[in-house]
Scaffold this motif. Structure first.
Motif, PDB file in Angstrom:
ATOM      1  N   UNK A  46      -8.407 -26.727 -25.346  1.00 25.88           N
ATOM      2  CA  UNK A  46      -7.784 -27.688 -26.268  1.00 25.88           C
ATOM      3  C   UNK A  46      -8.285 -27.599 -27.705  1.00 25.88           C
ATOM      4  N   UNK A  47      -9.609 -27.491 -27.965  1.00 25.32           N
ATOM      5  CA  UNK A  47     -10.032 -27.431 -29.376  1.00 25.32           C
ATOM      6  C   UNK A  47      -9.403 -26.263 -30.139  1.00 25.32           C
ATOM      7  N   UNK A  48      -9.345 -25.102 -29.508  1.00 28.71           N
ATOM      8  CA  UNK A  48      -8.751 -23.939 -30.171  1.00 28.71           C
ATOM      9  C   UNK A  48      -7.248 -24.131 -30.363  1.00 28.71           C
ATOM     10  N   UNK A  49      -6.564 -24.659 -29.359  1.00 31.31           N
ATOM     11  CA  UNK A  49      -5.119 -24.881 -29.464  1.00 31.31           C
ATOM     12  C   UNK A  49      -4.803 -25.854 -30.593  1.00 31.31           C
ATOM     13  N   UNK A  50      -5.567 -26.927 -30.680  1.00 29.19           N
ATOM     14  CA  UNK A  50      -5.358 -27.920 -31.742  1.00 29.19           C
ATOM     15  C   UNK A  50      -5.607 -27.296 -33.110  1.00 29.19           C
ATOM     16  N   UNK A  51      -6.695 -26.563 -33.239  1.00 24.15           N
ATOM     17  CA  UNK A  51      -7.029 -25.932 -34.527  1.00 24.15           C
ATOM     18  C   UNK A  51      -5.954 -24.946 -34.953  1.00 24.15           C
ATOM     19  N   UNK A  52      -5.420 -24.181 -34.010  1.00 27.51           N
ATOM     20  CA  UNK A  52      -4.390 -23.186 -34.338  1.00 27.51           C
ATOM     21  C   UNK A  52      -3.115 -23.872 -34.833  1.00 27.51           C
ATOM     22  N   UNK A  53      -2.711 -24.941 -34.173  1.00 28.44           N
ATOM     23  CA  UNK A  53      -1.507 -25.664 -34.612  1.00 28.44           C
ATOM     24  C   UNK A  53      -1.745 -26.301 -35.974  1.00 28.44           C
ATOM     25  N   UNK A  54      -2.916 -26.902 -36.174  1.00 27.03           N
ATOM     26  CA  UNK A  54      -3.216 -27.529 -37.465  1.00 27.03           C
ATOM     27  C   UNK A  54      -3.215 -26.504 -38.599  1.00 27.03           C
ATOM     28  N   UNK A  55      -3.745 -25.303 -38.360  1.00 26.01           N
ATOM     29  CA  UNK A  55      -3.718 -24.247 -39.391  1.00 26.01           C
ATOM     30  C   UNK A  55      -2.288 -23.892 -39.755  1.00 26.01           C
ATOM     31  N   UNK A  56      -1.427 -23.787 -38.756  1.00 28.40           N
ATOM     32  CA  UNK A  56      -0.021 -23.454 -39.021  1.00 28.40           C
ATOM     33  C   UNK A  56       0.661 -24.562 -39.809  1.00 28.40           C
ATOM     34  N   UNK A  57       0.343 -25.806 -39.487  1.00 24.49           N
ATOM     35  CA  UNK A  57       0.948 -26.925 -40.212  1.00 24.49           C
ATOM     36  C   UNK A  57       0.481 -26.962 -41.662  1.00 24.49           C
ATOM     37  N   UNK A  58      -0.785 -26.647 -41.884  1.00 23.40           N
ATOM     38  CA  UNK A  58      -1.315 -26.627 -43.253  1.00 23.40           C
ATOM     39  C   UNK A  58      -0.706 -25.503 -44.077  1.00 23.40           C
ATOM     40  N   UNK A  59      -0.308 -24.427 -43.425  1.00 26.73           N
ATOM     41  CA  UNK A  59       0.278 -23.288 -44.129  1.00 26.73           C
ATOM     42  C   UNK A  59       1.785 -23.449 -44.350  1.00 26.73           C
ATOM     43  N   UNK A  60       2.407 -24.362 -43.620  1.00 25.12           N
ATOM     44  CA  UNK A  60       3.856 -24.531 -43.711  1.00 25.12           C
ATOM     45  C   UNK A  60       4.257 -25.175 -45.034  1.00 25.12           C
ATOM     46  N   UNK A  61       5.292 -24.645 -45.610  1.00 25.52           N
ATOM     47  CA  UNK A  61       5.878 -25.205 -46.830  1.00 25.52           C
ATOM     48  C   UNK A  61       7.286 -25.682 -46.493  1.00 25.52           C
ATOM     49  N   UNK A  62       7.539 -26.961 -46.703  1.00 28.90           N
ATOM     50  CA  UNK A  62       8.887 -27.479 -46.490  1.00 28.90           C
ATOM     51  C   UNK A  62       9.792 -26.971 -47.604  1.00 28.90           C
ATOM     52  N   UNK A  63      11.053 -26.692 -47.295  1.00 29.32           N
ATOM     53  CA  UNK A  63      11.967 -26.216 -48.336  1.00 29.32           C
ATOM     54  C   UNK A  63      12.245 -27.314 -49.364  1.00 29.32           C
ATOM     55  N   UNK A  64      12.517 -26.872 -50.569  1.00 28.65           N
ATOM     56  CA  UNK A  64      12.911 -27.803 -51.634  1.00 28.65           C
ATOM     57  C   UNK A  64      14.431 -27.838 -51.687  1.00 28.65           C
ATOM     58  N   UNK A  65      14.985 -28.978 -51.393  1.00 25.39           N
ATOM     59  CA  UNK A  65      16.434 -29.138 -51.427  1.00 25.39           C
ATOM     60  C   UNK A  65      16.828 -29.803 -52.736  1.00 25.39           C
TER      61      UNK A  65
END
Length: 107
Positions: A46-65
């Motif tokens: 679980x700690x690794x799975x959570x960290x991996x998802x959090x890293x992806x969320x921090x790297x995600x950029x929402x599109x500018x509409x």
């Protein structure tokens, strides 16, 4: 396909397979072309799975509409990003980590 995530730490999280698959891959589960019918995150994973998802969320950029453009405004109203899709599962994983219990999934 519907995927149901379960844990003794919290209720169920139900997702469409097409939305669950990328999150499982981000969490470190190799799902390939087809999603397994069942799987598990152990308390040790679980700690690794959570960290991996959090890293992806921090790297995600929402599109500018451009809200002034009617077509883009309509797309913006229907847009659901990774952060919104991941939140329920991430919450379940965090609660399960705190209580040191498995998270299972099945289709």
């Amino acid at each position: 396909m519907i995927i149901t995530f379960r844990s003794k730490a919290a209720g169920e999280v139900i997702m469409l397979g097409e939305h669950a698959k990328p999150l499982l891959e981000l969490a470190g589960k190799a799902v390939g072309d087809t999603l397994e019918k069942r799987g598990v995150f152990t308390p040790e994973q679980l700690p690794d799975a959570i960290a991996r998802i959090e890293r992806a969320l921090n790297a995600e950029k929402d599109p500018n509409f451009d809200e002034d453009d009617p077509a883009q405004a309509a797309r913006a109203a229907q847009y659901v990003g990774l952060r919104q899709r991941a939140f329920p599962l991430l919450d379940l994983l965090r609660r399960s980590e705190q209580k040191k219990v498995n998270v299972t999934w099945e289709s």
